[in-house]
Design a protein around this motif. Structure first.
Motif, mmCIF file in Angstrom:
data_model
loop_
_atom_site.group_PDB
_atom_site.id
_atom_site.type_symbol
_atom_site.label_atom_id
_atom_site.label_comp_id
_atom_site.label_asym_id
_atom_site.label_seq_id
_atom_site.Cartn_x
_atom_site.Cartn_y
_atom_site.Cartn_z
ATOM 1 N N TYR A 45 0.933 -1.153 -0.033
ATOM 2 C CA TYR A 45 -0.105 -0.065 0.052
ATOM 3 C C TYR A 45 0.794 1.142 -0.080
ATOM 4 C CZ TYR A 45 -4.090 -2.827 0.785
ATOM 5 O OH TYR A 45 -5.138 -3.612 0.576
ATOM 6 N N ASP A 46 2.135 0.951 0.117
ATOM 7 C CA ASP A 46 2.987 2.308 0.065
ATOM 8 C C ASP A 46 3.299 2.570 -1.638
ATOM 9 O OD1 ASP A 46 3.465 2.935 2.575
ATOM 10 O OD2 ASP A 46 4.681 0.945 2.726
ATOM 11 N N ARG A 47 2.865 1.687 -2.427
ATOM 12 C CA ARG A 47 3.109 1.766 -4.056
ATOM 13 C C ARG A 47 2.456 3.140 -4.312
ATOM 14 N NH1 ARG A 47 4.088 -1.441 -8.515
ATOM 15 N NH2 ARG A 47 3.703 0.114 -10.379
ATOM 16 N N LYS A 48 3.172 4.029 -5.131
ATOM 17 C CA LYS A 48 2.688 5.364 -5.541
ATOM 18 C C LYS A 48 1.491 4.902 -6.626
ATOM 19 C CE LYS A 48 4.884 8.127 -2.856
ATOM 20 N NZ LYS A 48 4.394 8.829 -1.862
ATOM 21 N N LEU A 49 0.546 5.656 -6.509
ATOM 22 C CA LEU A 49 -0.628 5.471 -7.393
ATOM 23 C C LEU A 49 -0.310 6.053 -8.672
ATOM 24 C CD1 LEU A 49 -3.619 6.545 -5.134
ATOM 25 C CD2 LEU A 49 -2.992 4.363 -5.708
ATOM 26 N N GLU A 50 -0.653 5.520 -9.680
ATOM 27 C CA GLU A 50 -0.487 5.790 -11.251
ATOM 28 C C GLU A 50 -1.846 5.637 -11.982
ATOM 29 O OE1 GLU A 50 2.518 3.204 -12.998
ATOM 30 O OE2 GLU A 50 4.030 3.323 -11.279
ATOM 31 N N PRO A 51 -1.883 6.390 -13.045
ATOM 32 C CA PRO A 51 -2.813 6.264 -13.994
ATOM 33 C C PRO A 51 -3.062 4.768 -14.511
ATOM 34 C CG PRO A 51 -1.774 8.242 -14.594
ATOM 35 C CD PRO A 51 -0.943 7.535 -13.625
ATOM 36 N N GLY A 52 -4.292 4.362 -14.433
ATOM 37 C CA GLY A 52 -4.714 2.844 -14.852
ATOM 38 C C GLY A 52 -4.754 2.151 -13.468
ATOM 39 N N HIS A 53 -4.291 2.490 -12.570
ATOM 40 C CA HIS A 53 -4.566 1.813 -10.990
ATOM 41 C C HIS A 53 -5.987 1.940 -10.541
ATOM 42 C CE1 HIS A 53 0.026 1.864 -9.537
ATOM 43 N NE2 HIS A 53 -0.242 1.316 -10.655
ATOM 44 N N VAL A 54 -6.573 0.825 -10.269
ATOM 45 C CA VAL A 54 -7.913 0.962 -9.568
ATOM 46 C C VAL A 54 -7.779 0.417 -8.225
ATOM 47 C CG1 VAL A 54 -10.381 0.269 -9.814
ATOM 48 C CG2 VAL A 54 -8.866 0.404 -11.841
#
Length: 531
Positions: A456-465
């Motif tokens: 859950y520390d992964r940075k959000l990117e376009p295409g993530h839901v």
């Protein structure tokens, strides 16, 4: 021409038609399509009780393909919404991040049984489906390029032998011709050769094998494991006099696939929009059909009916339909109480549509109007929900969004006076978990709790839901006075976009007045009422 079957002729012809020629090597993609036309066009008259057959054998797919189900699939699609080329691109992307020359072994899901020979509805393993588009038993092997002579990954499929007896029970299954033509395999073998050929492939692989040893319930796991055990034994036995044995190179496959599955393609985004829209429509129907005297089960049935009517194969998870104080139980699953006037109803449900899950929660008053304490709690949770949605954008993370929700929930608990004289800071450190003990959200995709190996520390990117689902749950204890037993959660499915986010499940309202009006709008209808 008509003839009588001579002794032994049917057995020979049937063996040829069924393709029972595994000992003569694989069927390869380079084989001429004419090789599948086994006999010239004769009309045969068989002995009493024998079956007739067309001399030209067509591929057997075992699942919908465009020319058998044009109402479901476009001409270039392998599964609904996903083109065959996208599956090939996924395998290529996997091979690119595999160690050069390594071999990935990926089994399908096994059939599970509720009792004896009665199976549950088959659900394919998400990783296997992501790479192949196959909804049947098989084992996929993907070999990454490792030499100058191999410029592209090699895709080998192991499928089950044809069986007329089993087909009478379960229907026809994927055959070799279809595996080559429709599913893009480079070579196809029967599963009777699985152990030997996996052993040979991996023994020749300079970077070893990628396989998840914890997939113990997967299709033909024991056979793959036998090959792996032999490879490890061989590695222990090969050593020089002055060197210790080197272990056979073995790495898990699932982390690579979760990395790939995390970011959705445009086609996947559209499928997730559809899944969320169906769940939102079903949730709105549940709100509209609610009235005192129905049961939680009635609402569950309404949700499932609406989803399956819209094309969903199954629910994404067991629906939570929790009234009264049970709205404070996160995974409440009994769904067996009568709906009571004056109580809240919390429904957490989603569907699986064309391989992609939705996950939506709403909370509403059974009577059609919130009481003052219920409305206070609801408004506070809604404010947290709105603030967290606004913070969903590239560069943020689920962890950071959860921290924001904790701070806002702590402020709400302070304003409601549920933690005595404790400060907001003290509540955020020591007390909030008594009222809000789950994460704000999780990854969403082919599984409800998707790609769980991605932190859950992964940075959000376009295409993530992701899901965004703050909640506040007041224990059913006398000390909490008028707030006791009130549980509220509001959850939406959120697609991260370059400029922020898109709420995929926004079609079902969250505004309290709109929610109340939706409940009351169904009171003139007798649908779903118990007479």
């Amino acid at each position: 021409m008509a003839l009588r079957a001579l002794p032994g002729l049917w057995t020979k012809v049937n063996n040829l038609i069924q393709g029972n020629i595994a000992s003569q090597g694989p069927l390869s993609a380079s084989a001429s399509h004419a090789s599948f036309v086994y006999l010239t066009s004769y009309s045969h008259a068989w002995p009493d009780g024998a079956r007739s057959f067309s001399a030209k054998r067509h591929p057997v797919y075992g699942q919908p393909v465009p020319h058998t189900h044009p109402e479901l699939l476009a001409a270039d699609e392998l599964t609904v919404g996903i083109r065959a080329q996208e599956y090939a691109n996924r395998r290529a992307a996997l091979a690119k991040i595999m160690p050069p020359g390594s071999v990935a072994v990926l089994p399908a899901a096994s059939t599970t049984y509720m009792a004896g020979i009665i199976p549950y509805t088959y659900r394919q393993d998400a990783d296997f489906l992501y790479c192949t588009g196959i909804h049947q038993h098989a084992v996929a092997v993907i070999q990454a390029p490792g030499t100058a002579t191999q410029s592209r990954p090699k895709f080998t499929l192991f499928i089950e032998h044809a069986s007329a007896e089993r087909d009478r029970w379960d229907g026809a299954r994927l055959d070799q011709a279809a595996a080559l033509e429709a599913f893009g395999a480079d070579e196809v073998y029967y599963t009777s050769e699985l152990s030997r050929r996996v052993y040979d492939m991996c023994r020749a692989a300079p970077s070893g094998m990628l396989f998840d040893v914890d997939r113990t319930s997967s299709f033909l796991y024991s056979i793959v494991r036998t090959a792996l055990d032999q490879l490890q034994s061989d590695a222990q036995g090969h050593k020089s006099s002055n060197q210790s044995p080197q272990p056979f190179p073995l790495n898990p496959l699932r982390p690579l696939l979760h990395h790939l599955r995390l970011r959705k393609s445009p086609a996947e985004m559209e499928l997730m929009r559809r899944s969320a829209a169906v769940a939102a429509q079903a949730m709105a129907a549940c709100i509209r059909s609610t009235r005192p005297g129905l049961t939680e089960w009635d609402i569950e049935v309404e949700f499932e009916h609406q989803c399956k009517r819209a094309g969903a194969r199954r629910m994404a998870y067991p629906p939570v339909v929790a009234s009264g104080p049970d709205s404070c139980i996160i995974h409440y699953a009994r769904n067996d109480k009568v709906l009571r006037e004056g109580q809240l109803l919390l429904v957490d449900a989603g569907c699986e549509l064309n391989g992609y899950a939705s996950d939506v929660t709403r909370t509403w008053p059974i009577s059609g109007r919130f009481s003052t304490p219920q409305r206070q709690v609801y408004d506070m949770v809604l404010e947290v929900h709105r603030r967290c949605i606004s913070a969903c954008k590239p560069g943020s993370s689920i962890r950071e969004l959860h921290a924001l929700s904790v701070r806002l929930i702590s402020e709400a608990l302070h304003d409601l006076g549920l933690c005595g004289n404790a400060s907001v800071k003290d509540i955020a450190i020591n007390h909030y978990r008594s009222f809000y003990w789950h994460s704000l959200g999780h990854w969403l995709g082919m599984d409800t709790h998707d790609t769980h190996l991605v932190g859950y520390d992964r940075k959000l990117e376009p295409g993530h839901v992701i899901t965004v689902e703050p909640g506040l749950y007041v224990p059913d204890e006398e000390r909490y006075g008028e707030y006791r037993g009130i549980g509220v959660r509001i959850e939406d499915d959120v697609l991260i976009t370059p400029g922020g986010c898109e709420v995929l499940s926004a079609a079902v309202p969250t505004d309290p007045r709109a929610v109340e009006e939706l409940v009351l709008s169904g009171r003139g209808s007798s649908r779903s009422s118990r007479q």
